[in-house]
Design a protein around this motif. Structure first.
Motif, mmCIF file in Angstrom:
data_model
loop_
_atom_site.group_PDB
_atom_site.id
_atom_site.type_symbol
_atom_site.label_atom_id
_atom_site.label_comp_id
_atom_site.label_asym_id
_atom_site.label_seq_id
_atom_site.Cartn_x
_atom_site.Cartn_y
_atom_site.Cartn_z
ATOM 1 N N ILE A 155 -58.115 2.157 39.378
ATOM 2 C CA ILE A 155 -58.758 3.071 38.436
ATOM 3 C C ILE A 155 -57.983 3.112 37.128
ATOM 4 O O ILE A 155 -58.551 3.091 36.046
ATOM 5 C CB ILE A 155 -58.868 4.482 39.051
ATOM 6 N N THR A 156 -56.659 3.128 37.206
ATOM 7 C CA THR A 156 -55.838 3.192 35.994
ATOM 8 C C THR A 156 -56.073 1.974 35.107
ATOM 9 O O THR A 156 -56.231 2.099 33.899
ATOM 10 C CB THR A 156 -54.343 3.288 36.360
ATOM 11 N N LEU A 157 -56.118 0.801 35.704
ATOM 12 C CA LEU A 157 -56.343 -0.409 34.918
ATOM 13 C C LEU A 157 -57.756 -0.415 34.332
ATOM 14 O O LEU A 157 -57.968 -0.838 33.200
ATOM 15 C CB LEU A 157 -56.108 -1.650 35.774
ATOM 16 N N ARG A 158 -58.721 0.066 35.091
ATOM 17 C CA ARG A 158 -60.075 0.150 34.557
ATOM 18 C C ARG A 158 -60.120 1.050 33.323
ATOM 19 O O ARG A 158 -60.792 0.732 32.337
ATOM 20 C CB ARG A 158 -61.026 0.685 35.633
ATOM 21 N N ARG A 159 -59.442 2.166 33.385
ATOM 22 C CA ARG A 159 -59.409 3.069 32.235
ATOM 23 C C ARG A 159 -58.767 2.379 31.043
ATOM 24 O O ARG A 159 -59.224 2.504 29.899
ATOM 25 C CB ARG A 159 -58.647 4.349 32.586
ATOM 26 N N ARG A 160 -57.702 1.628 31.277
ATOM 27 C CA ARG A 160 -57.026 0.930 30.183
ATOM 28 C C ARG A 160 -57.933 -0.137 29.577
ATOM 29 O O ARG A 160 -57.979 -0.300 28.355
ATOM 30 C CB ARG A 160 -55.725 0.293 30.682
ATOM 31 N N VAL A 161 -58.647 -0.862 30.436
ATOM 32 C CA VAL A 161 -59.560 -1.897 29.949
ATOM 33 C C VAL A 161 -60.637 -1.282 29.073
ATOM 34 O O VAL A 161 -60.953 -1.792 27.980
ATOM 35 C CB VAL A 161 -60.165 -2.664 31.141
ATOM 36 N N VAL A 162 -61.239 -0.179 29.531
ATOM 37 C CA VAL A 162 -62.295 0.464 28.749
ATOM 38 C C VAL A 162 -61.738 0.989 27.424
ATOM 39 O O VAL A 162 -62.382 0.855 26.369
ATOM 40 C CB VAL A 162 -62.957 1.601 29.553
ATOM 41 N N ALA A 163 -60.540 1.561 27.453
ATOM 42 C CA ALA A 163 -59.928 2.062 26.224
ATOM 43 C C ALA A 163 -59.689 0.941 25.227
ATOM 44 O O ALA A 163 -59.949 1.086 24.021
ATOM 45 C CB ALA A 163 -58.614 2.781 26.536
ATOM 46 N N GLU A 164 -59.206 -0.204 25.706
ATOM 47 C CA GLU A 164 -58.954 -1.334 24.818
ATOM 48 C C GLU A 164 -60.253 -1.913 24.267
ATOM 49 O O GLU A 164 -60.331 -2.282 23.091
ATOM 50 C CB GLU A 164 -58.150 -2.413 25.544
ATOM 51 N N LEU A 165 -61.265 -1.984 25.119
ATOM 52 C CA LEU A 165 -62.555 -2.501 24.658
ATOM 53 C C LEU A 165 -63.142 -1.597 23.579
ATOM 54 O O LEU A 165 -63.552 -2.069 22.507
ATOM 55 C CB LEU A 165 -63.510 -2.636 25.838
ATOM 56 N N LEU A 166 -63.170 -0.290 23.839
ATOM 57 C CA LEU A 166 -63.731 0.647 22.867
ATOM 58 C C LEU A 166 -62.904 0.682 21.585
ATOM 59 O O LEU A 166 -63.446 0.671 20.474
ATOM 60 C CB LEU A 166 -63.806 2.044 23.474
ATOM 61 N N GLY A 167 -61.594 0.740 21.734
ATOM 62 C CA GLY A 167 -60.739 0.824 20.554
ATOM 63 C C GLY A 167 -60.857 -0.397 19.667
ATOM 64 O O GLY A 167 -60.954 -0.288 18.437
ATOM 65 N N THR A 168 -60.869 -1.594 20.276
ATOM 66 C CA THR A 168 -60.992 -2.813 19.484
ATOM 67 C C THR A 168 -62.373 -2.913 18.850
ATOM 68 O O THR A 168 -62.517 -3.365 17.706
ATOM 69 C CB THR A 168 -60.712 -4.054 20.344
ATOM 70 N N ALA A 169 -63.395 -2.475 19.581
ATOM 71 C CA ALA A 169 -64.750 -2.491 19.027
ATOM 72 C C ALA A 169 -64.840 -1.612 17.787
ATOM 73 O O ALA A 169 -65.381 -2.019 16.744
ATOM 74 C CB ALA A 169 -65.761 -2.027 20.072
ATOM 75 N N PHE A 170 -64.302 -0.405 17.865
ATOM 76 C CA PHE A 170 -64.358 0.488 16.708
ATOM 77 C C PHE A 170 -63.464 0.002 15.572
ATOM 78 O O PHE A 170 -63.806 0.172 14.392
ATOM 79 C CB PHE A 170 -63.991 1.920 17.121
ATOM 80 N N LEU A 171 -62.338 -0.617 15.904
ATOM 81 C CA LEU A 171 -61.497 -1.193 14.856
ATOM 82 C C LEU A 171 -62.253 -2.273 14.094
ATOM 83 O O LEU A 171 -62.252 -2.306 12.854
ATOM 84 C CB LEU A 171 -60.222 -1.773 15.474
ATOM 85 N N VAL A 172 -62.925 -3.176 14.816
ATOM 86 C CA VAL A 172 -63.685 -4.238 14.153
ATOM 87 C C VAL A 172 -64.855 -3.659 13.370
ATOM 88 O O VAL A 172 -65.163 -4.117 12.255
ATOM 89 C CB VAL A 172 -64.154 -5.281 15.181
ATOM 90 N N MET A 173 -65.511 -2.640 13.917
ATOM 91 C CA MET A 173 -66.575 -1.985 13.151
ATOM 92 C C MET A 173 -66.044 -1.422 11.843
ATOM 93 O O MET A 173 -66.702 -1.507 10.798
ATOM 94 C CB MET A 173 -67.222 -0.874 13.982
#
Length: 227
Positions: free
Chosen positions: A3-21
């Motif tokens: 669960i912890t790694l899943r949360r980290r993956v989602v955080a990185e995906l969302l954060g990088t997506a918003f950074l690129v936006m």
């Protein structure tokens, strides 16, 4: 995945997506709002990117907030995360960059994906990417290795805003963002053919910064307890 790694993956995906936006979207807006002033376009682009980084890191840092494969690999080489986590986070960052650029294009009524025709090549730009990435890794881990993780958001946002101006490449300093920017033929774009060299230079800058971090900020018992 745990669960912890899943949360980290989602955080990185969302954060990088918003950074690129933030990078691509503000570049498009700037070119439309200030069509005759490239300096003003760059100012608008850099301020938005820096502000977005501060907000995203502050919000997501308790889970995961690297948003950058070079930073994640340096974390691995410093023993902060394991290889499985590194692979998952880098994959999430690359995927997030793709999501972010598609959304940025669509929000400005462009095709979801258009390969960039903006040429960015030459020794001066390659050197700039080494310098930009070196500085980014240095300021991040200078904070982390001295027990000042709560300063990272402001330090990274401020550094990237400044590096847009003092580097000739406008400081991509991030392989995931570089790949994403090949998919938008706009102000922030980069030709796909130019991206591999940019990424290679970012890796070099990260490697040099890793050596500097280990030398300048050795983890002593006192620092370890402060962390």
């Amino acid at each position: 995945m745990t669960i912890t790694l899943r949360r980290r993956v989602v955080a990185e995906l969302l954060g990088t997506a918003f950074l690129v936006m933030a990078v691509v979207g503000s570049g498009i807006a700037a070119s439309r709002l200030s069509p005759d002033d490239v300096g003003l376009q760059l100012l608008e682009n850099s301020l938005v990117t820096g502000a977005a980084l501060v907000a995203l890191i502050l919000a997501l840092q308790p889970v995961s907030a690297s948003f950058n494969p070079v930073v994640t690999v340096v974390e691995r080489l410093l023993g902060m995360i394991d290889s499985r986590t590194t692979t998952a986070l880098v994959a999430a960052q690359l995927a997030g960059g793709g999501v972010g650029v598609v959304l940025a294009n669509l929000m400005f009524d462009l095709d979801a994906v258009t390969l960039s025709t903006r040429a960015r090549a030459g020794g001066d730009l390659w050197l700039a990417e080494v310098v930009a990435t070196f500085g980014l890794v240095l300021v991040i881990f200078g904070c982390l290795r001295t027990g000042r993780a709560d300063h990272v958001a402001l330090v990274v946002g401020g550094y990237i805003t400044a590096a847009y101006w003092f580097t000739s490449s406008t400081s991509f300093a991030n392989p995931a963002v570089t790949v994403a920017r090949t998919l938008s033929d706009t102000f922030a774009g980069i030709q796909p053919a130019n991206a591999p060299t940019f990424i290679a230079c970012q890796v070099v800058g990260g490697a040099l910064a890793l050596a500097a971090v280990r030398f300048l900020f050795p983890i002593t018992p006192a620092l370890e307890s402060a962390r």
